[in-house]
Design a protein around this motif. Sequence first.
Motif, short mmCIF file in Angstrom:
data_model
loop_
_atom_site.label_atom_id
_atom_site.label_comp_id
_atom_site.label_asym_id
_atom_site.label_seq_id
_atom_site.Cartn_x
_atom_site.Cartn_y
_atom_site.Cartn_z
N SER A 288 0.83 -1.20 0.00
CA SER A 288 0.00 0.00 0.00
C SER A 288 0.87 1.26 0.00
O SER A 288 0.58 2.25 -0.67
N ALA A 291 2.28 1.71 -3.50
CA ALA A 291 1.25 2.18 -4.44
C ALA A 291 1.11 3.69 -4.33
O ALA A 291 1.04 4.40 -5.33
N HIS A 292 1.12 4.18 -3.09
CA HIS A 292 1.00 5.62 -2.88
C HIS A 292 2.22 6.36 -3.42
O HIS A 292 2.10 7.37 -4.10
N GLN A 449 -6.80 -9.05 -6.27
CA GLN A 449 -6.72 -7.67 -5.84
C GLN A 449 -6.83 -7.62 -4.32
O GLN A 449 -7.50 -8.45 -3.72
N GLN B 58 -4.25 10.79 1.51
CA GLN B 58 -3.14 10.44 2.41
C GLN B 58 -2.21 11.61 2.64
O GLN B 58 -1.33 11.91 1.84
N THR B 84 -7.00 9.22 -4.17
CA THR B 84 -6.17 8.39 -3.30
C THR B 84 -5.50 7.28 -4.11
O THR B 84 -6.06 6.78 -5.08
N TRP B 86 -4.97 4.37 -2.95
CA TRP B 86 -5.40 3.08 -2.40
C TRP B 86 -6.87 3.16 -1.98
O TRP B 86 -7.17 3.26 -0.79
N SER B 88 -9.51 1.82 -0.73
CA SER B 88 -10.01 0.62 -0.06
C SER B 88 -11.51 0.77 0.20
O SER B 88 -12.05 1.87 0.20
N GLU B 105 -9.04 7.12 -8.13
CA GLU B 105 -7.77 6.46 -7.86
C GLU B 105 -6.65 7.26 -8.53
O GLU B 105 -6.80 7.72 -9.66
#
Lengths: 504, 121
Positions: A288, A291-292, A449, B58, B84, B86, B88, B105
């Motif tokens: 995660s 990914a960011h 995923q 974030q 973002t 991610w 979720s 995204e």
Amino acid sequence: MSSEGTSTPPYVPPDHARFWLGTLTESADAGFVGADLRGIIITWNPGAERIFGYAPAEILGRPIGVLIPSDKQAEEAASLARIGAGETLRLETERLCKGGRRTPVSLTMAPVLNERGHAIGISVIARDMQRTFLINAENLRREAVLRSILDTVHEALIIIGDDGLIRSFSGTAERLFGYPSEEVIGHDVSVLVSEPHRERQVAYIARYLQTGERHIASIARVVAGQRKDGSTFPMELSVGEIALPGVRQFTVFIRDLSESQDRERRLAELRSELVHVSRLNDLGQMVSTLAHEVAQPLTSLANYLNGSRRLLTAGKAEAAEQALERAAEQASRATRIVQSLRDFVRRGETEKRSEDLRKTIEEASALAMLGIAHKLTLELRVSPDARQAVIDKVQIQQVLFNLIRNAAEAMTGDGMVSITVMRVGEMAEISVADTGPGLGEEVGARLFQPFVTSKPNGMGVGLSVCRTIVEAHGGQIWADPAPLQGALFKFTVPLPAGDSAKTD
Amino acid sequence: MQDDLQSAVGVIDDDPAVLDSFRFMLEVAGHRVLTFRSALEFLAHTSDLPCCLILDQQMPDLTGLELVARLRSDGIVLPILLVTAWPSPAIVTRAAELGIEGVLEKPPGEGDILSFAAAYL
């Protein structure tokens, strides 16, 4: 009788014979005692003195009855009657020593005949059984201690011969496997091992016998045991060897890992060994974060490029140029992130070695089956041309653990998990099939995923981590439509370099 | 000045390159843009709100969703697009609860950003 078959006895002068006999008598460990028909002792050798404690001067001329305990008088009378009738007797009994101490003896009693064949007395050869008795008593004591230990400890003990047959089966083993000892003693030890482990188990012992090396002895191993009713459970084996002249046996201590008492502790140990939980979480966290990190420069890049295209369309090339420079900077930034990721993976590559796939799978499956309450059959087939693969064993065991655990948890009743390893080109393809309800279509499409799950309490991280691991090995992971029912997962890992040239 | 602010698109992201690129892209498309390096910086300007807000989730100090929760509890309503890396289920669910207009995204498509900005000018 033909003279060819026998040699002529050497001539010994009659006066020499007594020298031979004399030395034999003097030096024998056994006691030689002679008595006349009245029972008076007339010969007494040093062996007799050692056993009974009387010097010749103290005993010669006295009745042999002084050596007989009062409760053995009747036995003695009966013996004497038979000897008197010409019989030679052997018996184990007790005699009195000087001072009244009783001692166990083994006696050979025979009539002494004169030249006309008439009895003139009896000869007694006495052997001291004190030492033998002490050894036997010690053995009995040790056996009692051993039995009480075996009844107390949680481990089951079985003893197997070098032929693989069970020789001894402790009470704990009876309870653990559900077999009375008489049903398994004399049978092959493989009846106690779940199917996918059998071949290997037997191979271990064979290899041990060939090389004499302790491949298994020092290391405790976790394998799936099988009870009489066919159910399986994880067990930890510690193997030792009994090597005595002419006897080669193996002691196998078995700890039932499913037993609640040990389970939590052992689970914790094994988990920390394989770093399952923490590494799963770490990996999820890492994915995660990455990914960011990568999304940031990509966002900038896309924005600069989209704006620039608009400027160029409007003929404002100069304004676009500056934005394109910034775009290039962002592309470099993304590249640096990818490079550092590659470095990270490369560091991980030092962990990769050629590993035995069967062993890798067996260990992971034993762990994955811990705490599974329902009856599960595990089947493992490894193609001979795909025995080894270049993997980070712990990571691939995480993948296997996840797939097997998923399979086991998907089946609420009895079921089967089949694991097959075969060679496909340069890769070993490992498939994990179960007989559970299978995958829903919706879940199937987005399976790998993160955060996609069909489990009531699932996180949905497991399979995405599996994919990360498998892809870091240069392999692929996917779900195939199962041929009959259940779910079928497959993944590939590389075979050792040079292995591809080999043909079987 | 009031009119200018009313017609501006606000962007909040802790990454200067992302912020600069959004400003460039939106300005080229003909928008006025106000950029903020953090949620706290934006909260200091709530007397003059942009017409809509493109918000990174974030961020240190205060995340995008935490900022929106604060705005809602202060009674401040403006169209928001959350971006973002991610998205979720937890983030999407929370965004819906807060009445956020959309979650994108990263990297977001140019069309999605521009149509959002255009819709709330």
